[in-house]
Design a protein around this motif. Sequence first.
Motif, PDB file in Angstrom:
ATOM      1  N   SER A 145       8.607   7.622  -0.792  1.00  0.00           N
ATOM      2  CA  SER A 145       7.322   7.280  -0.203  1.00  0.00           C
ATOM      3  C   SER A 145       7.154   5.765  -0.087  1.00  0.00           C
ATOM      4  N   ALA A 146       7.650   5.041  -1.075  1.00  0.00           N
ATOM      5  CA  ALA A 146       7.503   3.587  -1.086  1.00  0.00           C
ATOM      6  C   ALA A 146       8.290   2.904   0.033  1.00  0.00           C
ATOM      7  N   VAL A 147       9.369   3.511   0.515  1.00  0.00           N
ATOM      8  CA  VAL A 147      10.191   2.875   1.553  1.00  0.00           C
ATOM      9  C   VAL A 147      10.058   3.540   2.919  1.00  0.00           C
ATOM     10  N   ALA A 148       9.347   4.649   3.001  1.00  0.00           N
ATOM     11  CA  ALA A 148       9.178   5.336   4.288  1.00  0.00           C
ATOM     12  C   ALA A 148       8.326   4.473   5.218  1.00  0.00           C
TER      13      ALA A 148
ATOM     14  N   VAL B 172      -1.279   9.213   1.869  1.00  0.00           N
ATOM     15  CA  VAL B 172      -0.931   8.044   1.061  1.00  0.00           C
ATOM     16  C   VAL B 172      -1.886   6.894   1.371  1.00  0.00           C
ATOM     17  N   ASP B 173      -1.977   5.948   0.422  1.00  0.00           N
ATOM     18  CA  ASP B 173      -2.815   4.771   0.616  1.00  0.00           C
ATOM     19  C   ASP B 173      -2.012   3.667   1.317  1.00  0.00           C
ATOM     20  N   ALA B 174      -2.568   2.477   1.385  1.00  0.00           N
ATOM     21  CA  ALA B 174      -1.908   1.364   2.063  1.00  0.00           C
ATOM     22  C   ALA B 174      -0.593   0.979   1.403  1.00  0.00           C
ATOM     23  N   ASP B 175      -0.442   1.251   0.110  1.00  0.00           N
ATOM     24  CA  ASP B 175       0.814   0.969  -0.603  1.00  0.00           C
ATOM     25  C   ASP B 175       1.796   2.128  -0.514  1.00  0.00           C
ATOM     26  N   ARG B 176       1.449   3.143   0.284  1.00  0.00           N
ATOM     27  CA  ARG B 176       2.274   4.347   0.491  1.00  0.00           C
ATOM     28  C   ARG B 176       2.407   5.188  -0.778  1.00  0.00           C
TER      29      ARG B 176
ATOM     30  N   PRO C  90       0.580   8.244  -3.257  1.00  0.00           N
ATOM     31  CA  PRO C  90      -0.329   9.371  -3.037  1.00  0.00           C
ATOM     32  C   PRO C  90      -1.781   8.957  -3.258  1.00  0.00           C
ATOM     33  N   ARG C  91      -2.634   9.367  -2.354  1.00  0.00           N
ATOM     34  CA  ARG C  91      -4.064   9.068  -2.459  1.00  0.00           C
ATOM     35  C   ARG C  91      -4.710  10.083  -3.368  1.00  0.00           C
ATOM     36  N   VAL C  92      -5.479   9.605  -4.311  1.00  0.00           N
ATOM     37  CA  VAL C  92      -6.201  10.487  -5.215  1.00  0.00           C
ATOM     38  C   VAL C  92      -7.668  10.407  -4.822  1.00  0.00           C
ATOM     39  N   ASP C  93      -8.155  11.501  -4.255  1.00  0.00           N
ATOM     40  CA  ASP C  93      -9.564  11.515  -3.798  1.00  0.00           C
ATOM     41  C   ASP C  93     -10.471  12.128  -4.827  1.00  0.00           C
TER      42      ASP C  93
END
Length: 104
Positions: free
Chosen positions: A82-85, A95-99, A101-104
């Motif tokens: 996810s970090a390099v995609a 995902v958030d801006a840093d790629r 996972p977004r925790v809502d």
Amino acid sequence: MSAAPAPTPPEATRPEPVSASMRRAKADARSAHVTIGQVREDAAGQVRIDCSCGMSLTNGPDWTVDEHIRLHRAEARYLALSAVAPAGMPRLIPVDADRLPRVD
């Protein structure tokens, strides 16, 4: 007589294919999450083994230590990939801006 093909630019000037960085991230995650030491079992029946990342992997009421190892490695691969995609790649997990996972 046909013209000679244009020279290929050196590798350093070509952008790295995304798949190469993703393969490298997956391999790095695999090597950073290796079980180490011996399997230990306490008097209560809890089984544990350490991961090279520092986390202790255990069994639980509804899972085996093997299942915990598999989940741990899968999560590590997911975070690394996810970090390099590419930022615009469609995702199953938002995902958030840093790629990450977004925790809502």
